[in-house]
Every structure is written in structure tokens, then in C-alpha cells.
Design an enzyme around this catalytic site. Sequence first.
Site, PDB file in Angstrom:
ATOM      1  N   ASP A   1      24.121  25.772 -29.598  1.00 47.17           N
ATOM      2  CA  ASP A   1      23.458  27.069 -29.748  1.00 47.17           C
ATOM      3  C   ASP A   1      24.523  28.014 -30.287  1.00 47.17           C
ATOM      4  OD1 ASP A   1      22.340  29.587 -29.477  1.00 47.17           O
ATOM      5  OD2 ASP A   1      22.169  29.521 -27.290  1.00 47.17           O
TER       6      ASP A   1
ATOM      7  N   ASP B   1      12.808  35.741 -26.070  1.00 47.23           N
ATOM      8  CA  ASP B   1      14.261  35.571 -26.081  1.00 47.23           C
ATOM      9  C   ASP B   1      14.952  36.928 -26.161  1.00 47.23           C
ATOM     10  OD1 ASP B   1      16.933  35.062 -26.621  1.00 47.23           O
ATOM     11  OD2 ASP B   1      16.548  33.521 -28.140  1.00 47.23           O
TER      12      ASP B   1
ATOM     13  N   GLU C   1      15.460  28.052 -32.622  1.00 44.70           N
ATOM     14  CA  GLU C   1      15.820  28.338 -31.228  1.00 44.70           C
ATOM     15  C   GLU C   1      14.627  28.251 -30.274  1.00 44.70           C
ATOM     16  OE1 GLU C   1      17.940  32.049 -31.649  1.00 44.70           O
ATOM     17  OE2 GLU C   1      19.560  31.064 -32.733  1.00 44.70           O
TER      18      GLU C   1
ATOM     19  N   LYS D   1      27.088  36.195 -36.895  1.00 42.66           N
ATOM     20  CA  LYS D   1      25.779  35.610 -37.184  1.00 42.66           C
ATOM     21  C   LYS D   1      24.865  36.588 -37.928  1.00 42.66           C
ATOM     22  CE  LYS D   1      22.032  33.241 -34.687  1.00 42.66           C
ATOM     23  NZ  LYS D   1      21.663  32.727 -33.349  1.00 42.66           N
TER      24      LYS D   1
HETATM   25  P1  ADP Z   1      22.729  35.605 -27.488  1.00 38.72           P
HETATM   26  O1  ADP Z   1      21.666  34.565 -27.534  1.00 38.72           O
HETATM   27  O2  ADP Z   1      22.248  36.929 -27.988  1.00 38.72           O
HETATM   28  O3  ADP Z   1      23.977  35.169 -28.142  1.00 38.72           O
HETATM   29  P2  ADP Z   1      22.724  35.372 -24.527  1.00 38.72           P
HETATM   30  O4  ADP Z   1      21.391  34.752 -24.457  1.00 38.72           O
HETATM   31  O5  ADP Z   1      23.850  34.585 -23.972  1.00 38.72           O
HETATM   32  O6  ADP Z   1      23.128  35.887 -25.958  1.00 38.72           O
HETATM   33  O7  ADP Z   1      22.621  36.756 -23.748  1.00 38.72           O
HETATM   34  C1  ADP Z   1      23.725  37.552 -23.530  1.00 38.72           C
HETATM   35  C2  ADP Z   1      23.290  38.794 -22.813  1.00 38.72           C
HETATM   36  O8  ADP Z   1      22.774  38.469 -21.508  1.00 38.72           O
HETATM   37  C3  ADP Z   1      24.452  39.736 -22.574  1.00 38.72           C
HETATM   38  O9  ADP Z   1      24.048  41.067 -22.839  1.00 38.72           O
HETATM   39  C4  ADP Z   1      24.738  39.534 -21.100  1.00 38.72           C
HETATM   40  O10 ADP Z   1      25.332  40.678 -20.522  1.00 38.72           O
HETATM   41  C5  ADP Z   1      23.342  39.326 -20.561  1.00 38.72           C
HETATM   42  N1  ADP Z   1      23.328  38.696 -19.239  1.00 38.72           N
HETATM   43  C6  ADP Z   1      23.911  37.528 -18.885  1.00 38.72           C
HETATM   44  N2  ADP Z   1      23.687  37.279 -17.574  1.00 38.72           N
HETATM   45  C7  ADP Z   1      22.947  38.309 -17.097  1.00 38.72           C
HETATM   46  C8  ADP Z   1      22.393  38.635 -15.814  1.00 38.72           C
HETATM   47  N3  ADP Z   1      22.583  37.854 -14.749  1.00 38.72           N
HETATM   48  N4  ADP Z   1      21.693  39.786 -15.708  1.00 38.72           N
HETATM   49  C9  ADP Z   1      21.507  40.584 -16.766  1.00 38.72           C
HETATM   50  N5  ADP Z   1      21.988  40.338 -17.984  1.00 38.72           N
HETATM   51  C10 ADP Z   1      22.706  39.211 -18.164  1.00 38.72           C
HETATM   52 MG    MG Z   2      20.443  33.176 -28.031  1.00 47.29          MG
END
Ligand code: ADP
Ligand code: MG
Length: 656
Positions: A12, A204, A177, A76
Site C-alpha cells: 500500500d 477511506d 485500493e 503521491k
Molecule cells: P493514507 O492512506 O492517507 O496514507 P492512513 O490510512 O495511514 O493514511 O491514515 C493516516 C491518518 O490516520 C493520520 O492522519 C493519522 O493521524 C490517523 N490515525 C491513525 N490512527 C488513528 C487513531 N487511532 N485515531 C484517529 N486517527 C488516527
Molecule cells: Mg490509504
Amino acid sequence: MAENTHRVVGIDLGTTNSLVAIMQGGAPVVIPGEDGSAIVPSVVAFDQETHTGFAVGNAARDMLLTQPANAVYSAKRLMGRDLADVEPELKLFPFKLAEGLQAGEVLKLNVGGLTLTPPEISAYVLLQLKKNAERFLGGEVTKAVITVPAYFNDAQRQATKDAGRIAGLEVLRLVNEPTAAALAYGLDKNADGTSREGTIAVYDFGGGTFDISILKLRDGIFEVITTGGDTHLGGDDIDNLLLAVAIDDIRGDLGVEITKDPAAMQSLRKAVIDAKIALSANDSARLAVEVEGKLYAREISRAQFEQLIASVIERTAGPVKQALKDAALTPEDIDEVVMVGGSTRIPAVRALVSGIFNLEARGRKLHTELNPDEVVALGAAVQAQILSGTDHVATNELLLLDVTPLSLGIEALGGVVAKIIQRNSTIPASATEHFTTGVDGQTNVAIHVLQGERELAKDCRSLARFDLKGIPPMVAGLPRIEVKFLIDANGILHVSAKEQRSGTQAQVEVKPTYGLTDEQVETMILDSFDNAEADITARQVIEARNEAQTILEATKKARQQPVWQQLTSVEHEAIASAISEVEASLKDEDHKVIRNAIAQLDKHTRRLAELMMDSAVTGALGGKNMATADEGLGGDIGAPTTAPHAFAPAQIDDKK
Ligand code: ADP
Ligand code: MG
């Protein structure tokens, strides 16, 4: 662990975070890095001296504030885009474009004294994931499945593949995704392994982007039917709200302007994110940071937090409703809702989404059983396993393609091609068309599977032939033959034909790309362009002749019916001369001449058709069995395309 050396990993490659996963003991698992965390922030820091990407992930993230010129994130957003596209990104993100870029030129960034393209930057993230996987598996990793947003266009997908290549990874497949998330949940299969049908919404909510996708699941294949969202909405917005509150507090309580101190700002941002994460699990969280020797600390309750972020999370509702509208679906049409992205751990987000889809009242639940920030990588690993599990990949016998390079179809009545799967369809793919017989009492139908872009069967590549045998004798046009094409994830084409009234069926499997070089594909496509006009003219003539034969047959049959006697002699004569006109027109090479003759015959037989219809209905009402009445209608004028002298199936245009 030599057996692992050829294993395909699932990746991912996220805007905020990236992960790598692999199948282990029948289930996908995420692979941790040296620091123990599987989540690798998509941040790369560069060394001015050695000109290398010297830190990726958590280590690099810390450099964003302390050495902003040497670190880069969210690459990205720039993948496969050009200068004009990235205008909005440049306003919101501290990207430094290389100087003197011309419109249409490949984007380049200045970072850490280097000039790099977005795929080159992403390659550093991939390289880190590759290393993590190699350390974990104890062998070289050279093949991967990488996920991309469903809305990514060709250029963005190509750029992602380029990033893989630069990192030394052969990208076997790019997977959407949302599809990966649904795969991770095994939504394509029932508990007993049979394929499932249904409509799935994938919500998402990540770090900087929000995506909603609606997928249709048919025959174990996911099709993305609509996508929507907001490319500038995510967890970062929530962090910024909390940050703004803290900055104000610190200014008011301590009389300190924290924004002037990058190191303190970095600590505050970390503290804010920690508090946000804690609030997903607890009723309150403590936010504490030291600035200029003074301590700032406060408690935030879940209720205060939810009030603060309500406006941000509610902004996701609009795109969800729009996506449903675009797909012409109601919330109740959605069978499953999959939650993806770290921000969906927030309970208020879950409540909002559950409400939009009215899940509680329907006795359903959101899919949150898997970690929302891991689920896309887990699905990529499932897809990787599917691809590596076949000997076709291992022996390289088969070209693995994301799309079908040429159209696939069958030969229909008169030697024309009925295309069933169009060129450039993403695979796996499936499509179904309906056909009928061309001759009364026809019990066998020849299915001739073809590949190519030309209109006539003789100009296409023949892939396979099989017969659908044992159809009970029926009037031409009455059998309903369903021909289904399915190209599976390995590029194998499965063709099946089934006569639906009797249940008779037959099938064949072929490899459409077997023994076909890129040049041959190219030539076949170019030939179709060169011959397009002549081919279409030929097809139109054949189709007009087929229709003329049908109407001639039907009219001749009708003459044997008692209703014929109800017509006047003038009508009889008009029909007879219209028949001769149609017969004469069959020799003509201009389809318009044939069509005109058909239209004349059609006009003169209209009253006959009406009388036949009446008598068939009266017959049925008068106690004759329906089959007879049905046959009467089946032989009616203007019945589906049928014709004698041909054993190929006749196409039914059921798109009308
Ligand atoms: P992306 O797909 O956009 O690269 P992610 O799906 O990993 O990113 O999401 C990252 C986001 O999720 C960040 O803003 C992070 O702070 C938030 N995040 C991760 N864990 C938690 C949680 N337990 N509660 C709230 N927000 C969270
Ligand atoms: Mg993502």
C-alpha cells in the site's frame, strides 16, 4: 528460507503512510520494519553531502520541521501529473519544483540538493518496504502488487509502476485500493468458497485524502462503479484544528508564540496526534508540551474533541451521498460498508458512516474488524498470493496483463464478430451476451471464440471452437443462449455457453495472450484502423441480409396461417411484390437498399402481424397450451434475428 525468495509482496503506497504485507499460513500479515512498526510514513529525507535518501519513514518525518529543505512527503499527490494539474497542491504543500520546468514536461522537485521526479521519490519509500520484507522473509524480494486509488488515471498508474521499477520491483499488478480492502475482508467469497454477489461501499478516510468508492461484486470480480471524495480532507485537518487550539492556548496562558520555534512545534504536533489517537480509545486525553522551559498541559474530553472536529468529518457525507446518486443507488442498496484509513478509528466517524447507510436499522455493521490502516496492504498481499500461486507466473508462460490488449468475442450469424469483452478492459473481467438460433429445430450451436478488432470473423484470430449440443428442437429465435466470457486474474479466458430454456451448457478455457508478441498485437490494432471503413460497410451488409432473411422466413410462414385469408387480394399482391423486392435486394452491396426493401415489406405486413398476434392471444385464452401460442409469436414477423443456412448463433440486441 529459499522458498520465500520468489514470493510476491503486497504494497500500500499511501499519501501519508505505506505498508508491505505478505500471506503467511493462509492469512495476510503486515511486515514490521526495524523499528517494530509496520506503518512507514511516506516521507523521505535526503542527505546534502552523500546525495542519498538517507532516511525514510518515522526517521524522515522528524526532519520535516527541522530540515524542511531536505525532506519531502505526499509525493503521491504529484505522481504522473503535470505542471497545470499540480497547481492546487503547490498552494497547500511545501513542494519545491525544479526551476525552468516547461508545461508538459515531467515534474521534478528540488529536495536535499537533488532534482528528483515524484516516482524517484516514491521509489525510496518502496525501497524501504522492500528492505523490510527482505529482512523479514530472509531472502530477496523482486515482485510486488501495488495499490493505487481507484480514480488514478493511466499516467498516475504508469508513474506508480515506474516507481516500482526504480526500486527494483517488478510490479505484477496495480490493484485499486478499495478493491484490495474488499479482498482483505474476503468479500468476494462466501464461507463455503463459492463466489458472492453484492454492492460494497469502501469509505477511506486517511491522512490527507478522503475517498469513497462503490464496488459491484459479480462472479467473484469487483468492479468499481463510482468513486468520489476530497483529495484535501483527512486526519491532517483534524490535527490542524487541535494544533490551532493549542497554539492559541499557549499564546494566552503562557504568553509564548510557539509557531516561531520549529522544534517546539514539532513536539506539539506529535503531542496533538497522540492525543487524537488516545481519544479514539478513551473518554479523555492529556495534551502536554514544554515551550521555553514552561509547561503547557490540558485535558481534552471526547465530547470537546467531537465538537471541534464535527465540521471536518461531516464534510465526508456530501461525497458519499453524491457517489450513491451517481451509481443510482440508495443507502439501503449497499450490502457491506468497509472502513479504511487511520482516521476511521475515530468513533464519531464510524457513527456518521453507519448513520448514512442506515446500518443499525438494517441489522448490519461496518467492517472494522481489520486494522483500517493495514487493510489495503493486506488485500494487496491476498492479490499477490493469487498471482504467485499460479504456475503461469512462475514459468513465465503467460504475459501478465492489467488489461486485455485485444477485444474478445464470438462469431455470430453471417460471419460477423459479436465483441463480448472490449480491448483495454481491466482484468479480471467478465461479460455476458445473449444469442439465439438461426434455424428452426437447430440443436447444435457452434461457438467460435475470436480475438481482434476487425468486424468480420475471417479477419480475427481464432482462439477456440466448441459446440453447444443437445438443444431441444425449437423454432429459430426461441432458444436463449447465454454466452459468458470471464478473464480471470491470471489472464485465462473462460468461455461458457448455456441455453437457458433447457439448461444445456458447454465451456472452454483458453489463454488469449499465448504465443502473441507485442508486435502482433500492434499489427492487429493497426489493421483494424486501416480497414475500419470497409469492415463496417461489410458488417452492415451482412446484418441487413440477416434481417432480410428473418423477415422473409417469417412472412413465408405467415402465409401458411389461416389469418392470411383475412387479407384482401390487394394486400396479398402488395406483400408478394415486397417479398420479391427484398429477395432482389439481397444481392445488393449497399445495406441501405436492403434496409429500404425490408421497411417496405414491414409496412405491408403490419396488418398481418396484428392479426397473427390477435389469433395467438385468442388461441392461448381459448385453452390451447401456451407453448403453441408462444411458438406462434416466436414465428411472428419482426421476431428476433433468425435465419436459415447458418449454424452460428444469432445475436440478440438486448441492449435496446
Ligand atoms: P493514507 O492512506 O492517507 O496514507 P492512513 O490510512 O495511514 O493514511 O491514515 C493516516 C491518518 O490516520 C493520520 O492522519 C493519522 O493521524 C490517523 N490515525 C491513525 N490512527 C488513528 C487513531 N487511532 N485515531 C484517529 N486517527 C488516527
Ligand atoms: Mg490509504
